[in-house]
Design a protein around this motif. Structure first.
Motif, short mmCIF file in Angstrom:
data_model
loop_
_atom_site.label_atom_id
_atom_site.label_comp_id
_atom_site.label_asym_id
_atom_site.label_seq_id
_atom_site.Cartn_x
_atom_site.Cartn_y
_atom_site.Cartn_z
N LEU A 35 12.76 -11.50 -40.96
CA LEU A 35 13.48 -12.25 -39.94
C LEU A 35 13.99 -11.28 -38.88
O LEU A 35 14.65 -10.28 -39.21
CB LEU A 35 14.68 -12.98 -40.55
CG LEU A 35 15.60 -13.69 -39.56
CD1 LEU A 35 14.88 -14.84 -38.86
CD2 LEU A 35 16.86 -14.18 -40.25
N LEU A 36 13.67 -11.56 -37.62
CA LEU A 36 14.18 -10.77 -36.50
C LEU A 36 14.94 -11.68 -35.54
O LEU A 36 14.59 -12.85 -35.37
CB LEU A 36 13.05 -10.08 -35.74
CG LEU A 36 12.26 -9.02 -36.49
CD1 LEU A 36 11.20 -8.40 -35.58
CD2 LEU A 36 13.18 -7.95 -37.07
N LEU A 37 15.97 -11.11 -34.90
CA LEU A 37 16.82 -11.82 -33.95
C LEU A 37 16.74 -11.10 -32.60
O LEU A 37 16.76 -9.88 -32.54
CB LEU A 37 18.27 -11.82 -34.44
CG LEU A 37 18.50 -12.27 -35.88
CD1 LEU A 37 19.95 -12.03 -36.28
CD2 LEU A 37 18.14 -13.73 -36.04
N GLU A 38 16.68 -11.89 -31.51
CA GLU A 38 16.65 -11.31 -30.17
C GLU A 38 18.06 -11.27 -29.60
O GLU A 38 18.74 -12.30 -29.52
CB GLU A 38 15.75 -12.13 -29.25
CG GLU A 38 15.61 -11.54 -27.87
CD GLU A 38 14.72 -12.36 -26.96
OE1 GLU A 38 14.26 -11.81 -25.94
OE2 GLU A 38 14.48 -13.56 -27.25
N ARG A 39 18.49 -10.10 -29.18
CA ARG A 39 19.85 -9.92 -28.66
C ARG A 39 20.04 -10.66 -27.35
O ARG A 39 19.22 -10.55 -26.44
CB ARG A 39 20.15 -8.43 -28.44
CG ARG A 39 20.20 -7.62 -29.69
CD ARG A 39 20.62 -6.19 -29.37
NE ARG A 39 21.98 -6.16 -28.91
CZ ARG A 39 23.04 -5.91 -29.69
NH1 ARG A 39 22.88 -5.66 -30.95
NH2 ARG A 39 24.25 -5.91 -29.18
N ALA A 40 21.15 -11.38 -27.23
CA ALA A 40 21.46 -12.08 -25.98
C ALA A 40 21.84 -11.09 -24.88
O ALA A 40 21.50 -11.28 -23.72
CB ALA A 40 22.59 -13.09 -26.20
N SER A 41 22.55 -10.04 -25.26
CA SER A 41 23.01 -9.07 -24.27
C SER A 41 21.89 -8.15 -23.78
O SER A 41 22.08 -7.42 -22.82
CB SER A 41 24.14 -8.22 -24.84
OG SER A 41 23.68 -7.44 -25.93
N HIS A 42 20.75 -8.20 -24.46
CA HIS A 42 19.64 -7.34 -24.08
C HIS A 42 18.33 -8.04 -24.44
O HIS A 42 17.67 -7.69 -25.42
CB HIS A 42 19.74 -6.00 -24.79
CG HIS A 42 19.25 -4.86 -23.97
ND1 HIS A 42 17.96 -4.79 -23.48
CD2 HIS A 42 19.87 -3.74 -23.54
CE1 HIS A 42 17.82 -3.67 -22.80
NE2 HIS A 42 18.95 -3.02 -22.83
#
Length: 155
Positions: free
Chosen positions: A30-37
């Motif tokens: 599972l990977l998450l994409e950073r909102a700040s980047h």
């Protein structure tokens, strides 16, 4: 204390954090994409708060970032008894006390039976995906995250 203009000051982040690899037995990650980047993908990460035990930090961060309740579901959180020290990116140093340049990250993993939908933390992540370990290792921006994925993939 750190704050952006117009915000109430928040306590500085501690330079101690967790990295939690969430994966399946087939090594789907599972990977998450950073909102700040946008474009920066990672596993669950987060800083220790106060005197919180690191296992509690890992459980809290997984719940906050994915909605997965490790304790409530009786899931197997594994402490790798491994840590890495890395330099904090300049763009994020304002979150730490003056003079703090490095963070110590403790590695954990959580095995789920199969990929499943997750509930992202508003404002923290934009998207998520489940990838085979090889693709996940290539996609993450952090060398510590990449190395943990590669270690998980070893027989």
């Amino acid at each position: 204390m750190s704050a952006t203009p117009g915000e109430t000051p928040k306590p500085y982040k501690r330079p101690v954090s967790v990295l939690v690899l969430i994966h399946t037995p087939e090594r789907q990650i599972l990977l998450l994409e950073r909102a700040s980047h946008p474009g920066y993908w990672q596993s669950v990460t987060g800083s220790q708060e106060g005197d919180e035990p690191l296992d509690a930090t890992a459980r809290r961060e997984v719940l906050e970032e994915t909605g997965i309740d490790i304790a409530g579901e009786g899931l197997p959180l594994r402490n790798w008894q491994q840590s890495h020290v890395f330099e904090i990116f300049l763009e994020w140093r304002h979150r730490y006390a003056p003079g703090v340049t490095h963070n110590t990250e403790h590695v954990y993993s959580l095995e789920l039976p199969a990929p499943r939908p997750v509930t992202l933390a508003p404002g923290e992540h934009l998207d998520y995906c489940w990838l085979p370990w090889q693709e996940a290792a290539d996609k993450v921006f952090s060398w510590t995250n990449r190395d943990a994925i590669l270690q998980l993939a070893r027989p």
